[in-house]
Design a protein around this motif. Structure first.
Motif, short mmCIF file in Angstrom:
data_model
loop_
_atom_site.label_atom_id
_atom_site.label_comp_id
_atom_site.label_asym_id
_atom_site.label_seq_id
_atom_site.Cartn_x
_atom_site.Cartn_y
_atom_site.Cartn_z
N GLU A 128 0.86 -1.30 -0.03
CA GLU A 128 -0.02 0.12 0.12
C GLU A 128 0.78 1.22 0.08
O GLU A 128 0.55 2.30 -0.37
CB GLU A 128 -1.01 0.05 1.11
N PHE A 129 2.25 1.19 0.37
CA PHE A 129 2.98 2.26 0.19
C PHE A 129 3.81 2.36 -1.07
O PHE A 129 4.11 3.66 -1.49
CB PHE A 129 3.94 2.17 1.21
N ASP A 130 3.66 1.38 -1.77
CA ASP A 130 4.18 1.41 -3.16
C ASP A 130 3.31 2.61 -4.23
O ASP A 130 2.37 2.65 -4.06
CB ASP A 130 3.89 -0.01 -3.95
N GLY A 131 4.03 3.12 -4.98
CA GLY A 131 3.45 3.91 -5.89
C GLY A 131 2.87 5.36 -5.37
O GLY A 131 2.35 6.18 -5.97
N LEU A 132 3.40 5.40 -4.25
CA LEU A 132 3.14 6.78 -3.53
C LEU A 132 4.25 7.97 -3.78
O LEU A 132 3.86 8.89 -4.14
CB LEU A 132 3.00 6.77 -2.08
N PHE A 133 5.44 7.54 -3.73
CA PHE A 133 6.58 8.42 -3.64
C PHE A 133 7.64 8.14 -4.73
O PHE A 133 7.62 6.91 -5.05
CB PHE A 133 7.13 8.44 -2.28
N CYS A 134 8.43 9.06 -5.16
CA CYS A 134 9.37 8.89 -6.15
C CYS A 134 10.64 8.36 -5.14
O CYS A 134 10.62 8.59 -4.11
CB CYS A 134 9.64 10.09 -6.97
N GLU A 135 11.49 7.91 -5.88
CA GLU A 135 12.86 7.66 -5.27
C GLU A 135 13.34 9.02 -5.07
O GLU A 135 13.53 9.96 -5.68
CB GLU A 135 13.92 6.86 -6.33
N PRO A 136 13.75 9.03 -3.72
CA PRO A 136 14.40 10.47 -3.39
C PRO A 136 16.00 10.58 -3.46
O PRO A 136 16.27 11.76 -3.58
CB PRO A 136 14.03 10.65 -1.79
#
Ligand code: GDP
Length: 493
Positions: A128-136
Motif C-alpha cells: 500500500e506504500f508502493d506507488g506513492l513517492f518517487c525515489e528521493p
C-alpha cells in the motif's frame, strides 16, 4: 580551473535553493521539479551546510544502497546473525505504522537520524506504500529489495520483541553498566528501535546512542515526529544548529527534499489544481479531521469552524451575517455587482466526510459576500473512513496533502498529522482548530494561529537522560515549547 557555473536563478527556484539534486530524470518524477510552480516562494532557505550534507548523503546512499557491492556485503553479515566488527556502511531501516501523516513524520525523522549518524536510510515499503513517492536519492533506491533477509516486519517488530533495544538491555545482551564497553562483534546482527508513542525504547541517552552506533543494522518503527527529540540531546546540538539554523523550517526542508509524489499522484494533483484552484486569487485550505476517538458532532465542529473564521478573518464573510441595516444596504449594493470586486477565493475542503463542504458551499451559493468577491468551494474526495491498507486511498490522501499545501492560508484540525504534513510542506503557520475536552464540549478559543511551521512531536518520552524526573521537557531548551494542540507535545521554534 574554473568551477561549474553557478545555477541560473530559475534553477535556484526549481531546485528549492539547492535542496534538490539536479541529477534526476525529470519525466520519471515530474513533481520533483514542478511543485515549486504551485506554491508561493518559501520564506525559508536551506543552509549551505544542509545542501552540502545532502549531496554527501546522496553519494553515500549510492555507494552503500541496494545493488552496490557494499550493500551485498552488509546483507551477508545480516544473514550471518552476528554484527560485523567492521562494515563499510551502516543502515537504518524504516518500517511503517499507522496513517500516512504519521508515516511521513516518522520517515522524515528517520532520515534525519540517518544524516546525524551517517547511516543509509532504507524503507520497508508494503504494497500500500508502493506507488506513492518517487525515489528521493539519485542513482539508487531507498526501498528494501525483495530478497532482503528480514521479511516478517509485522511479526518481529513488536513491543515484546527480543530484538528491541530496551529488551536487549534488560536481558543483558548489550551488557549493563557502562554500555560503551560492548564490542561490536558480540552484538546481534541488528537492533530494533521501538519509538512508537509508548516509547518502549527511551534511547535518547548518549550512552545508548554509543551502543546503538555499533550496530550496522537498525530497524526503526515509529509514528511520531521524533526528529524534534534530537534537539534536546547535547551530542547533536552543534550539528543541528548548522544544518537547520532556522529550526522552525526543519520539517519543511526535510519533507520537500524527501517526499515527491509519484507521477500517478502528481497527475491527480495537477488535474485537480488546474480544474478547480488555478484561477483563484486566493486559496484557503480547510482540513477537517474528525477522529473516531473524538467524534465531535457535525454542528459543533461546523460552529467551531465559523467561530474560528470569524475570529481570525479567514473565510470571506457573507452579507447575511451582518445584521445592522446600514451594513446590509452597503452589502447588497456590493453584491449586486456594483462593487467591481472580482476577486475569486477558492476554499479547498479536505475531510473524510462531505458534510462540511456541502454546508459551506451552500452558504456561499445562497448568500453574497460582504465585499462582493466570488467564492468557490471544493472538496476532492470524501472517503468516509481511513483505509491505510489501500493504495488508491493513500494516493488520494497524499494528493490532498499536496493540494492543501498549495493554499495561501491553511486551517487544520488539532493533533492531525495529515494537517501537519500539509502546512509543513507549504512552509506556512496554520490556524489550528483546537480539540474540545470531550466530543460534545465547546472549546474557546475555537482556533489559534500556530507559532511555528514545525509539526508537533505529540508524545515525547516521559523521561530524558540526565534530567530529574518530573522536569518539564518542553522547557529544557529555549527553542522548544509545548504544542498549541497537544499540551504534552513538543514543537521547535
Ligand atoms: P491523522 O490520523 O489525522 O493524524 O493523519 P494520518 O494521515 O496519519 O491518518 C489519517 C488517514 O485517514 C489519512 O492518511 C487518510 O488515509 C485518511 N484521511 C483522513 N483525512 C482525510 C482527508 O481529508 N482526505 C483523504 N483523502 N483521506 C483522509
Amino acid at each position: 580551473v574554473a568551477g561549474p557555473d553557478p545555477p541560473a536563478p530559475h534553477d535556484q527556484d526549481r531546485l528549492l535553493g539547492g535542496l534538490l539534486s539536479p541529477a534526476f530524470d525529470e519525466q520519471s518524477c515530474r513533481s520533483r521539479y514542478e511543485s515549486f510552480l504551485y506554491r508561493r516562494p518559501s520564506p525559508f532557505r536551506p543552509s549551505t551546510y544542509l545542501v552540502e550534507r545532502l549531496r554527501r548523503y546522496e553519494a553515500r546512499h549510492k555507494r552503500c544502497g541496494p545493488g552496490a557491492p557494499l550493500f551485498n556485503e552488509a546483507v551477508e553479515h545480516l544473514r550471518s546473525g552476528r554484527n560485523a566488527a567492521r562494515s563499510g556502511c551502516q543502515y537504518v531501516v524504516w518500517t511503517p505504522i499507522n496513517g500516512l501523516g504519521n508515516r511521513m513524520l516518522s520517515l522524515a525523522s528517520t532520515f534525519l537520524y540517518a544524516l546525524l549518524t551517517n547511516r543509509v536510510l532504507l524503507a520497508h515499503a508494503p504494497p500500500e506504500f508502493d506507488g506513492l513517492f518517487c525515489e528521493p536519492f539519485p542513482g539508487s533506491s531507498w526501498t528494501l529489495p525483495a530478497n532482503f533477509p528480514i521479511t516478517d516486519f509485522a511479526g518481529i517488530f513488536t513491543m515484546g520483541s527480543p530484538t528491541s533495544y530496551k529488551n536487549m538491555r534488560q536481558a543483558g545482551a548489550v551488557s549493563g553498566g557502562d554500555h560503551s564497553n560492548v564490542t561490536a562483534d558480540t552484538l546481534p546482527a541488528y537492533v530494533f528501535l521501538d519509538l512508537i508513542q509508548s516509547y518502549t525504547d527511551a534511547a535518547f541517552c548518549e550512552a545508548d546512542q554509543r551502543v546503538l552506533a555499533k550496530f550496522n543494522w537498525m530497524v526503526v518503527k515509529s509514528d511520531v515526529y521524533f526528529a524534534a527529540m534530537f534537539f534536546l540531546m547535547p551530542a547533536y546540538e552543534r550539528e543541528l544548529a548548522r544544518l537547520f539554523p532556522e529550526k522552525e523550517a526543519m520539517f519543511h526542508h526535510l519533507a520537500r527534499y524527501l517526499f515527491h509524489p509519484s507521477n500517478d499522484v502528481w497527475g491527480i494533483v495537477r488535474r485537480y489544481y488546474g480544474a478547480y484552484l488555478a484561477r483563484a486569487d486566493e486559496r484557503v485550505g480547510l482540513q477537517v479531521r474528525v477522529f473516531p476517538e473524538m467524534p465531535v458532532p457535525f454542528e459543533n465542529m461546523y460552529g467551531q469552524i465559523l467561530r474560528c473564521s470569524e475570529q481570525e478573518g479567514l473565510l470571506p464573510k457573507v452579507a447575511l451575517l451582518r445584521d445592522d441595516a446600514a451594513n446590509n444596504n452597503h452589502s447588497s449594493a456590493m453584491a449586486s455587482g456594483r462593487s467591481r470586486n472580482h476577486k475569486l477565493t477558492s476554499i479547498l475542503v479536505t475531510s473524510l466526510f462531505p458534510d462540511y463542504y456541502e454546508r459551506i458551499r451552500g452558504v456561499y451559493y445562497a448568500n453574497p459576500t460582504e465585499t462582493g468577491e466570488y467564492v468557490e468551494v471544493h472538496q476532492p474526495s470524501h472517503e468516509r473512513e481511513q483505509r491505510t491498507e489501500a493504495r488508491g486511498h493513500n494516493q488520494r490522501a497524499l494528493a490532498e496533502m499536496y493540494l492543501l499545501s498549495f493554499c495561501d492560508r491553511i486551517v487544520t484540525t488539532a493533533v492531525s498529522t495529515f494537517g501537519y504534513i500539509a502546512h509543513g510542506l507549504a512552509g506556512v503557520r496554520p490556524w489550528v482548530l483546537l480539540r474540545p475536552p470531550s466530543p460534545e464540549a465547546g472549546v474557546d478559543p475555537a482556533c489559534v494561529r500556530s507559532k511555528t511551521v514545525e509539526p508537533c512531536l505529540q508524545a515525547p518520552p516521559r523521561r530524558m537522560c540526565g534530567v530529574a524526573e518530573g522536569t518539564d521537557i518542553g522547557a529544557l531548551v529555549p527553542y522548544s515549547r509545548h504544542c498549541e494542540d497537544e499540551h504534552k507535545g513538543l514543537k521547535l521554534f
